[in-house]
Design an enzyme around this catalytic site. Structure first.
Site, PDB file in Angstrom:
ATOM      1  CD  GLN A   3       1.016  43.156   1.920  1.00 37.99           C
ATOM      2  OE1 GLN A   3       1.814  42.618   1.306  1.00 37.99           O
ATOM      3  NE2 GLN A   3       0.949  44.882   1.928  1.00 37.99           N
ATOM      4  NE  ARG A  57       4.675  42.067   3.057  1.00 36.29           N
ATOM      5  CZ  ARG A  57       4.935  41.601   1.698  1.00 36.29           C
ATOM      6  NH1 ARG A  57       4.171  42.109   1.470  1.00 36.29           N
ATOM      7  NH2 ARG A  57       6.079  40.507   1.860  1.00 36.29           N
ATOM      8  CB  CYS A  82      -1.186  43.339  -1.028  1.00 38.75           C
ATOM      9  SG  CYS A  82      -1.855  42.684  -1.974  1.00 38.75           S
ATOM     10  CG  ASP A 107      -5.146  40.735  -2.870  1.00 41.52           C
ATOM     11  OD1 ASP A 107      -4.578  41.105  -4.087  1.00 41.52           O
ATOM     12  OD2 ASP A 107      -4.814  39.985  -2.533  1.00 41.52           O
ATOM     13  CG  HIS A 126       0.076  38.105   2.404  1.00 49.04           C
ATOM     14  ND1 HIS A 126       1.860  37.954   2.254  1.00 49.04           N
ATOM     15  CD2 HIS A 126       0.390  38.851   0.655  1.00 49.04           C
ATOM     16  CE1 HIS A 126       2.770  38.233   1.856  1.00 49.04           C
ATOM     17  NE2 HIS A 126       1.743  38.996   0.768  1.00 49.04           N
TER      18      HIS A 126
HETATM   19  N1  NVA Z   1      -3.843  37.569  -2.854  1.00 47.17           N
HETATM   20  C1  NVA Z   1      -2.652  38.016  -3.966  1.00 47.17           C
HETATM   21  C2  NVA Z   1      -1.121  37.812  -2.978  1.00 47.17           C
HETATM   22  C3  NVA Z   1      -0.432  38.904  -3.777  1.00 47.17           C
HETATM   23  C4  NVA Z   1       0.723  39.246  -2.675  1.00 47.17           C
HETATM   24  C5  NVA Z   1      -2.543  36.183  -4.832  1.00 47.17           C
HETATM   25  O1  NVA Z   1      -2.257  35.705  -3.755  1.00 47.17           O
HETATM   26  O2  NVA Z   1      -2.086  36.001  -5.537  1.00 47.17           O
HETATM   27  N1   CP Z   2       2.617  42.105  -1.247  1.00 47.89           N
HETATM   28  C1   CP Z   2       3.402  40.968  -2.372  1.00 47.89           C
HETATM   29  O1   CP Z   2       3.519  40.155  -1.986  1.00 47.89           O
HETATM   30  O2   CP Z   2       4.391  41.061  -2.820  1.00 47.89           O
HETATM   31  P1   CP Z   2       4.703  40.129  -3.765  1.00 47.89           P
HETATM   32  O3   CP Z   2       3.679  39.193  -4.408  1.00 47.89           O
HETATM   33  O4   CP Z   2       5.253  41.302  -5.019  1.00 47.89           O
HETATM   34  O5   CP Z   2       6.008  39.450  -3.133  1.00 47.89           O
END
Ligand code: NVA
Ligand code: CP
Length: 310
Positions: A139, A293, A265, A225, A136
């Site tokens: 982020q 972001r 995040c 997270d 990610h």
């Molecule tokens: N690790 C989480 C982050 C969400 C922004 C996911 O992948 O669902």
């Molecule tokens: N942190 C993040 O990426 O949030 P969303 O899943 O809401 O985009």
């Protein structure tokens, strides 16, 4: 869109950029943010179009990319698996060839990193990773900018990762390697970071701890997270058991540096990976982190489309 695929710069993983590119970007994010806060119009991307493809849910990524592109003078097309042929088995390479003849830049949130990379390999325009199972990067770009805003350079500092060895953890590890900080990691057994997925050969930037409180000792930033990331919902019940002790609480924050920051995040689950009095407490910067972001991705799109400014 003009061909010229060899010159295209994508942002598929954090390690796609070098430290000096991040130095430029962090400065640029600050400039873009200041202009926004001062209500200064800044529209360098007039006539440019962003296509956003979401195969997973999103609040922050969707709003920040969409609002950011409009604020810079461009426009946005929004696609999901269900309302495009991606959900009806059109090959991702064919989708990339078509979409990249019509727009200037693409952001994708999907499952396997290999799908994103397959898209990018067939795209005539820059592709941005808006989250995959593995990484990610947008982020972490915003998170490190947030750290710098509050505390200055992250170089030489200690970041504590408490929880799943997931896409966020892998990306923090790549960032530690590139930007020169140490990542303390504590995950439940069976949910460790896979160094091969993180793709980091310098293991000196990571220290593994059995107990989450030990990982937090002396940290300048504590972050976590969700216990169950998108795509792993079938494991929810077993994860709830395995992650029970991986909740960032006030004892963990007390073990960190006195001025340590807390980041997440989002979305967050209070009482699971973080206690309410931490995420809603004085050391938490999660709302700045979320706002950033917007600014980070505006600077990222500007960089990918226009190169360095000034
Ligand atoms: N690790 C989480 C982050 C969400 C922004 C996911 O992948 O669902
Ligand atoms: N942190 C993040 O990426 O949030 P969303 O899943 O809401 O985009």
């Amino acid at each position: 869109m003009k061909p010229g695929m060899s010159l295209i710069k994508h942002y598929l993983q954090f390690k796609d950029f070098r430290a000096e590119e991040y130095a430029y970007l962090f400065e640029r994010i600050g400039i873009v943010k200041k202009r926004f806060k001062n209500y200064e119009k800044y529209t360098p991307l007039v006539d440019r179009t962003l296509a956003m493809i979401f195969e997973k849910a999103s609040t922050r990524t969707r709003v920040s990319f969409e609002a950011g592109m409009y604020q810079m003078g461009g426009s946005v097309v929004h696609l999901t698996t269900g309302d495009s042929h991606l959900g009806r088995a059109e090959p991702v390479e064919d989708t990339a060839k078509v979409i990249s003849r019509m727009v200037d830049i693409v952001m994708i949130r999907t499952y396997e990193q290999s799908k994103l990379e397959g898209f990018a390999a067939s795209s005539r325009v820059p592709v941005i990773n808006g989250l995959t199972n593995e990484y990610h990067p947008c982020q972490i770009l915003a998170d490190i900018f947030t750290y710098i805003e509050h505390r200055g350079s992250i170089q030489g500092k200690v970041v504590a990762w408490v929880g799943d060895g997931n896409n966020m953890a892998n990306t923090w590890l790549q960032a530690a390697d590139i930007l020169g900080f140490t990542l303390h990691v504590s995950t439940p057994t069976g949910y460790e970071i896979d160094p091969l997925v993180a793709g980091v050969s310098n293991t000196g930037c990571v220290k593994i701890f059995r107990h989450p409180l030990d990982a937090c000792r002396g940290a300048h930033l504590v972050t976590t997270d969700v216990w169950t990331s998108m795509g792993y919902e079938a494991q929810n019940a077993e994860r709830k058991v395995a992650f029970n002790d991986w909740c960032v609480d006030t004892a963990m924050m007390a073990a960190a540096q006195p001025d340590a920051l807390f980041m997440h995040c989002l979305p967050a689950h209070r009482g699971e990976e973080v206690a309410a009095d931490v995420i809603d407490g004085p050391q938490s910067v999660v709302w700045d982190e979320a706002e950033n972001r917007l600014h980070a991705q505006k600077a990222l799109m500007e960089y990918l489309l226009l190169g360095r400014i000034g």
